[in-house]
Design a protein around this motif. Structure first.
Motif, PDB file in Angstrom:
ATOM      1  N   LYS A 107       0.834  -1.208   0.000  1.00 55.28           N
ATOM      2  CA  LYS A 107       0.000   0.000   0.000  1.00 55.28           C
ATOM      3  C   LYS A 107       0.864   1.252   0.000  1.00 55.28           C
ATOM      4  CE  LYS A 107      -3.796  -2.247   2.517  1.00 55.28           C
ATOM      5  NZ  LYS A 107      -4.590  -2.279   3.773  1.00 55.28           N
ATOM      6  N   ILE A 108       1.949   1.236   0.776  1.00 51.68           N
ATOM      7  CA  ILE A 108       2.846   2.389   0.816  1.00 51.68           C
ATOM      8  C   ILE A 108       3.559   2.577  -0.518  1.00 51.68           C
ATOM      9  CG2 ILE A 108       5.010   3.206   1.847  1.00 51.68           C
ATOM     10  CD1 ILE A 108       4.024   2.081   4.512  1.00 51.68           C
ATOM     11  N   LEU A 109       4.060   1.460  -1.074  1.00 57.00           N
ATOM     12  CA  LEU A 109       4.796   1.544  -2.339  1.00 57.00           C
ATOM     13  C   LEU A 109       3.901   2.020  -3.477  1.00 57.00           C
ATOM     14  CD1 LEU A 109       6.920  -1.743  -2.143  1.00 57.00           C
ATOM     15  CD2 LEU A 109       7.652   0.601  -1.635  1.00 57.00           C
ATOM     16  N   LYS A 110       2.651   1.585  -3.455  1.00 53.79           N
ATOM     17  CA  LYS A 110       1.724   1.964  -4.527  1.00 53.79           C
ATOM     18  C   LYS A 110       1.540   3.473  -4.587  1.00 53.79           C
ATOM     19  CE  LYS A 110      -2.854   0.864  -6.387  1.00 53.79           C
ATOM     20  NZ  LYS A 110      -4.108   0.093  -6.182  1.00 53.79           N
ATOM     21  N   LYS A 111       1.541   4.114  -3.431  1.00 54.44           N
ATOM     22  CA  LYS A 111       1.397   5.580  -3.392  1.00 54.44           C
ATOM     23  C   LYS A 111       2.542   6.263  -4.129  1.00 54.44           C
ATOM     24  CE  LYS A 111      -0.952   5.566   1.119  1.00 54.44           C
ATOM     25  NZ  LYS A 111      -0.860   5.987   2.549  1.00 54.44           N
ATOM     26  N   LYS A 112       3.694   5.605  -4.174  1.00 56.67           N
ATOM     27  CA  LYS A 112       4.878   6.190  -4.796  1.00 56.67           C
ATOM     28  C   LYS A 112       5.190   5.583  -6.164  1.00 56.67           C
ATOM     29  CE  LYS A 112       5.706   8.940  -1.395  1.00 56.67           C
ATOM     30  NZ  LYS A 112       5.592  10.414  -1.599  1.00 56.67           N
ATOM     31  N   GLY A 113       4.242   4.819  -6.684  1.00 59.02           N
ATOM     32  CA  GLY A 113       4.459   4.216  -7.995  1.00 59.02           C
ATOM     33  C   GLY A 113       5.480   3.106  -8.006  1.00 59.02           C
ATOM     34  N   LEU A 114       5.669   2.452  -6.875  1.00 54.59           N
ATOM     35  CA  LEU A 114       6.651   1.370  -6.756  1.00 54.59           C
ATOM     36  C   LEU A 114       5.943   0.047  -6.470  1.00 54.59           C
ATOM     37  CD1 LEU A 114       9.248   3.207  -4.478  1.00 54.59           C
ATOM     38  CD2 LEU A 114       9.412   2.856  -6.955  1.00 54.59           C
ATOM     39  N   ALA A 115       6.677  -1.030  -6.626  1.00 59.71           N
ATOM     40  CA  ALA A 115       6.144  -2.354  -6.314  1.00 59.71           C
ATOM     41  C   ALA A 115       7.295  -3.301  -6.012  1.00 59.71           C
ATOM     42  CB  ALA A 115       5.321  -2.902  -7.481  1.00 59.71           C
ATOM     43  N   LEU A 116       7.040  -4.267  -5.159  1.00 64.63           N
ATOM     44  CA  LEU A 116       8.035  -5.303  -4.893  1.00 64.63           C
ATOM     45  C   LEU A 116       8.188  -6.211  -6.106  1.00 64.63           C
ATOM     46  CD1 LEU A 116       7.219  -6.542  -1.269  1.00 64.63           C
ATOM     47  CD2 LEU A 116       9.398  -5.579  -2.039  1.00 64.63           C
ATOM     48  N   PRO A 117       9.412  -6.732  -6.369  1.00 66.77           N
ATOM     49  CA  PRO A 117       9.556  -7.733  -7.430  1.00 66.77           C
ATOM     50  C   PRO A 117       8.845  -9.027  -7.038  1.00 66.77           C
ATOM     51  CG  PRO A 117      11.615  -7.461  -6.227  1.00 66.77           C
ATOM     52  CD  PRO A 117      10.697  -6.404  -5.728  1.00 66.77           C
TER      53      PRO A 117
END
Length: 520
Positions: A439-449
């Motif tokens: 959820k945090i990463l999505k706010k910043k346009g990121l994602a786990l591999p």
């Protein structure tokens, strides 16, 4: 007796004798996939896939393998162990579609008398009747002389009379097992030579066991004595200490004896991993040919020799097995070890910084820290910047788990210059944490591999309060990356490994943007 270059056959019995490994049971689908891989990819000459009449599921497994093999024109290379049981094994194999029975006989007088309670004459009559019945119904017949090694040692006359009574029955291969793994190479040479000279028109297989760690050496001795075929398994599976390793046998036949087995070496590691996965039995990291560490040079002097003139290379090159050479980082590492790893990572450092990084590697190795090339960017960052990558830092975290309820996680994270919070739930504490982090990463346009593999372990002999090591393999854009986390709590060990790959990912993106725009 020397073998012609292409005469030796290899029978793999992973699916029969290998399944006698304690705790191993292959499903029908698993057996079919392993059988196909052995015949089609590894290209063994023959496979032994089951024991007749074991279970209803076993006949399904054998039928699946036979159906595929028939379509591939390989059905005659699929063999099933059968018993002296008035034709019941014969009918079972025929029902499965099989074409070859490996009939089990008693190769020692003690087994014949004490296990069967029969004389040699009675046992011979039973064997001849079963062989005749099998052949009349269209099956090819091979014959195991169970406990032959002890039988030959204790009562050679019994073995000779048994062979005399069966020599005219049309048996294709007489299989000579070292059932309890008690023979030495010298004993194998003498016994096999004697058997072949006494019965020169018959074909003999040698079937080893590894109780004294001599299985591969005994196979080599049997081949040098003139054996027509040898038996082995993937990853040394088998009862007690297992059988001879297919990988070891194939490579020794080629390199030490100058023979040319059909084996395709490039698939040995891959099929070994398949069997490892299905069997649940891990392969030792230092297992010859297929072990994870066997093409890793640890000593700095070895890396130096390879760097200057490939001085520590042999015919046993990793490229033969679709693998690559690695150079370990630790207290024994030298400058060449570091250079080899920097080349692999495409990183350049000045002489001064190389020295600083190497000293840090040695320091960490001296404290028994396991260092991989994946750790090297962190060590470089620590030396050059004084710290690891800290683009993402876990400030606080609460994980709760309850019986019959989903686990929950609440986290507070610093992502670069911003502090963010989130909560998540999932099937276990780690799943809940990754849900919150996503959820945090999505706010910043990121994602786990994508997570490829997940391994948790503690040191051997460890206690319930021992450190937990979590190793996670991730599918990144640049290829697979492994990260390691260590903590007393296995969930937090996994969290540390996760934060590490995320920091690597962000660092890589920053470096890429800087190479495109040096002013960024």
């Amino acid at each position: 007796m020397n073998q012609p270059a292409s005469a030796i056959e290899i029978l793999d019995t992973t699916l029969r004798d290998g399944e006698q490994t304690h705790g191993v049971s292959f499903s029908p689908a698993e057996k079919t996939n392993i059988g196909k891989a052995l015949l089609e990819r590894v290209r063994v000459d023959r496979i032994e896939v089951a024991s007749a009449r074991v279970s209803r599921g076993e006949i399904e497994a054998v039928s699946g393998i036979i159906d595929w093999a028939r379509g591939a024109g390989l059905a005659d290379r699929v063999e099933v162990l059968g018993f002296v049981d008035h034709g019941k094994s014969v009918d079972w194999i025929l029902k499965s579609g099989g074409r070859v029975i490996n009939l089990l006989a008693k190769g020692s007088e003690k087994h014949c008398r004490h296990q069967l309670g029969k004389t040699l004459g009675e046992h011979l009559n039973d064997l001849r009747a079963n062989i005749e019945l099998a052949r009349e119904k269209g099956l090819a017949v091979n014959l195991y002389l169970e406990d032959w090694s002890n039988g030959y040692r204790d009562s050679r006359g019994f073995v000779y009379r048994l062979m005399d009574g069966l020599a005219d029955t049309g048996v294709g291969h007489f299989m000579l097992p070292d059932t309890l793994g008690v023979m030495t190479p010298e004993q194998v040479t003498a016994a096999m030579t004697d058997m072949i000279r006494r019965f020169p028109h018959l074909k003999f297989d040698f079937h080893p066991h590894n109780d004294y760690g001599l299985a591969t050496a005994n196979v080599i001795a049997a081949v040098q004595a003139g054996a027509a075929a040898v038996h082995c398994t993937i990853n040394c599976l088998g009862e007690r200490a297992g059988n001879a390793s297919l990988a070891e046998v194939a490579v020794n036949l080629r390199d030490q004896l100058g023979l040319n087995p059909r084996i395709d070496e490039t698939h040995l590691v891959q099929v070994g991993e398949l069997v490892e996965h299905f069997s649940g039995k891990r392969t030792a990291h230092n297992a010859p040919i297929v072990g994870e560490d066997v093409f890793t040079q640890t000593a700095g002097i070895h890396a130096d020799g390879d760097h200057k003139a490939s001085l520590y290379h042999t015919r046993l090159s990793p490229e033969r097995f679709a693998r690559s050479r690695r150079y370990a980082l630790g207290k024994l590492a030298g400058k060449a070890s570091l250079l080899k790893n920097l080349e692999r990572l495409d990183i350049s450092l000045s002489e001064e910084n190389q020295h600083k990084v190497l000293q840090r590697v040695i320091e960490l190795g001296d404290s028994k820290k396991a260092i991989t090339s994946d750790d090297l960017p962190f060590i470089i960052a620590e030396v050059l910047e004084g710290k690891d990558y800290t683009h993402v830092e876990l400030l606080s975290c609460t994980v709760t788990s309850s019986l019959d309820l989903q686990s929950t996680a609440s986290i507070r994270v610093r992502l670069q210059d911003e502090v963010l919070t989130a909560a998540g739930s999932g099937n276990g504490g780690f799943d809940a944490f990754t849900g919150a982090l996503a959820k945090i990463l999505k706010k910043k346009g990121l994602a786990l591999p994508r997570l490829v593999d997940f391994e948790v372990r503690i040191p051997k002999g460890g206690r319930s309060d021992a450190l937990t090591e979590c190793i996670i393999t991730w599918a990144c854009e640049t290829g697979e990356v492994r990260t390691r986390g260590v903590h007393y709590n296995q969930v937090f060990a996994a969290i540390n490994a996760t934060l590490r790959v995320l920091n690597l990912q962000i660092q890589g993106s920053l470096q890429q943007s800087r190479s495109i725009d040096p002013t960024a």
